[in-house]
Design a protein around this motif. Structure first.
Motif, PDB file in Angstrom:
ATOM      1  N   VAL A 127       2.435   1.836  -3.490  1.00 40.41           N
ATOM      2  CA  VAL A 127       1.485   2.344  -4.482  1.00 40.41           C
ATOM      3  C   VAL A 127       1.158   3.814  -4.213  1.00 40.41           C
ATOM      4  O   VAL A 127       1.177   4.650  -5.138  1.00 40.41           O
ATOM      5  N   MET A 128       0.862   4.151  -2.978  1.00 44.24           N
ATOM      6  CA  MET A 128       0.468   5.521  -2.659  1.00 44.24           C
ATOM      7  C   MET A 128       1.614   6.497  -2.880  1.00 44.24           C
ATOM      8  O   MET A 128       1.400   7.632  -3.318  1.00 44.24           O
TER       9      MET A 128
ATOM     10  N   SER B  43       0.827  -1.208   0.000  1.00 48.66           N
ATOM     11  CA  SER B  43       0.000   0.000   0.000  1.00 48.66           C
ATOM     12  C   SER B  43       0.858   1.253   0.000  1.00 48.66           C
ATOM     13  O   SER B  43       0.564   2.227  -0.711  1.00 48.66           O
ATOM     14  N   TRP B  44       1.938   1.240   0.794  1.00 51.14           N
ATOM     15  CA  TRP B  44       2.821   2.408   0.841  1.00 51.14           C
ATOM     16  C   TRP B  44       3.495   2.632  -0.511  1.00 51.14           C
ATOM     17  O   TRP B  44       3.595   3.768  -0.984  1.00 51.14           O
TER      18      TRP B  44
ATOM     19  N   HIS C 160      -6.931   7.321  -0.600  1.00 54.74           N
ATOM     20  CA  HIS C 160      -6.858   6.229   0.352  1.00 54.74           C
ATOM     21  C   HIS C 160      -6.574   4.914  -0.379  1.00 54.74           C
ATOM     22  O   HIS C 160      -6.985   4.707  -1.521  1.00 54.74           O
ATOM     23  N   TRP C 161      -5.862   4.057   0.309  1.00 53.33           N
ATOM     24  CA  TRP C 161      -5.606   2.705  -0.205  1.00 53.33           C
ATOM     25  C   TRP C 161      -6.850   1.840  -0.067  1.00 53.33           C
ATOM     26  O   TRP C 161      -7.530   1.877   0.953  1.00 53.33           O
ATOM     27  N   GLN C 162      -7.137   1.070  -1.130  1.00 53.84           N
ATOM     28  CA  GLN C 162      -8.303   0.205  -1.127  1.00 53.84           C
ATOM     29  C   GLN C 162      -7.865  -1.224  -1.463  1.00 53.84           C
ATOM     30  O   GLN C 162      -6.958  -1.431  -2.280  1.00 53.84           O
TER      31      GLN C 162
END
Length: 297
Positions: free
Chosen positions: A44-45, A41-42, A60-62
């Motif tokens: 990608v964001m 997640s980190w 936000h991460w989904q």
């Protein structure tokens, strides 16, 4: 950004296109390599910040983002493994390229080696013609300049060939005229000649015969068919008549290019299905002509 815009953005989450997914996945993949301890997640964001403008970033991460990113990660890993496998051969090609002579060195060696103008044309003539068409050459130089560069025997040979071809055409026409006068057309009551006169004659185009063979074919089939003999050495757009029932090419004595030209002319006239190549001797050709005459009833 105004309050209304923020509300609208919150209500309608950003939907990435395929191209944006690819860019984010590539950036996230790089982040994962440089920060192996960080979660997906980190990566990608943080990766989206490097490739997307602010208004196209997700806040936000989904969990639904996992599968699209994972698919692209697998594809990137496959491409990079292939590149790693190909790298030794690429290195070898680069190493070989370092030993190739430079353009200036090659030109210098050719000039110092004493290449004549004729040798330059032999080695690089085709390359030059790809850069300059024959029509451009004729536009740049006068006819006398071009003729002065052509060897006299070749020039004389070309001229003699044209004269011979013209004489051949005249001989064919004269032979046809003599045959028409000598061969009886029939009076309509005497067996075979009478039947031939009562029905239309097939229009047969023949290519690949010499004058003696033309005379024999004309004498044998002159009253059964309208024969047209084409000189294979001077094929032009008007060599094949506008109308023909059969176009018979003697394949043993015509080149592949000549066959292609005749076939293209038949297609242009609208009777490509009547084009035929005979492979065999003169006796077989005569038998085939007799079959064509007999089939036209």
């Amino acid at each position: 950004m105004s309050l209304d815009a923020l509300v609208a953005q919150k209500r309608s989450p950003v939907r990435w296109t395929d191209e944006e997914w690819d860019e984010v996945a590539a950036a996230a993949h790089d982040k994962r390599i440089t920060h192996p301890t960080k979660p997906l997640s980190w990566c990608v964001m943080e990766g989206q910040k490097e490739v997307l403008p602010e208004e196209r970033r997700r806040k936000h991460w989904q969990q639904s983002m996992v599968e699209p990113i994972a698919q692209r990660f697998r594809r990137i890993d496959k491409e990079r493994r292939k590149l790693a496998n190909d790298w030794p051969s690429i290195q070898q090609k680069l190493q070989d390229a370092r030993h190739l002579p430079t353009r200036d060195k090659l030109i210098s060696d050719l000039v110092d080696g004493g290449l004549t103008d004729e040798e330059v044309l032999v080695y690089f003539g085709e390359r030059v013609l790809t850069q300059m068409t024959p029509s451009e050459v004729c536009a740049e130089f006068s006819p006398m300049e071009i003729l002065s560069l052509i060897a006299t025997p070749e020039l004389a040979g070309c001229a003699v060939q044209r004269v011979v071809e013209d004489l051949f055409q005249r001989e064919v026409k004269l032979t046809q005229r003599i045959i028409q006068q000598v061969v009886p057309a029939g009076d309509g009551q005497n067996g075979r000649h009478g039947k031939a006169a009562e029905r239309p004659k097939p229009r047969i185009v023949l290519l690949g015969l010499i004058p003696d063979q033309i005379e024999r074919v004309s004498r044998q089939f002159g009253d059964l068919a309208n024969l047209t003999f084409v000189n294979k050495s001077r094929l032009r757009d008007d060599s094949i008549p506008q109308r023909a029932d059969h176009v018979l090419v003697w394949g043993n004595f015509t080149s592949k290019k000549q066959k292609q030209v005749v076939k293209a002319l038949c297609k242009k006239r609208g009777f490509a299905d009547r084009y035929e190549v005979h492979l065999g001797g003169f006796k077989g050709l005569v038998e085939r002509i007799e079959q064509l005459c007999g089939s036209f009833k």
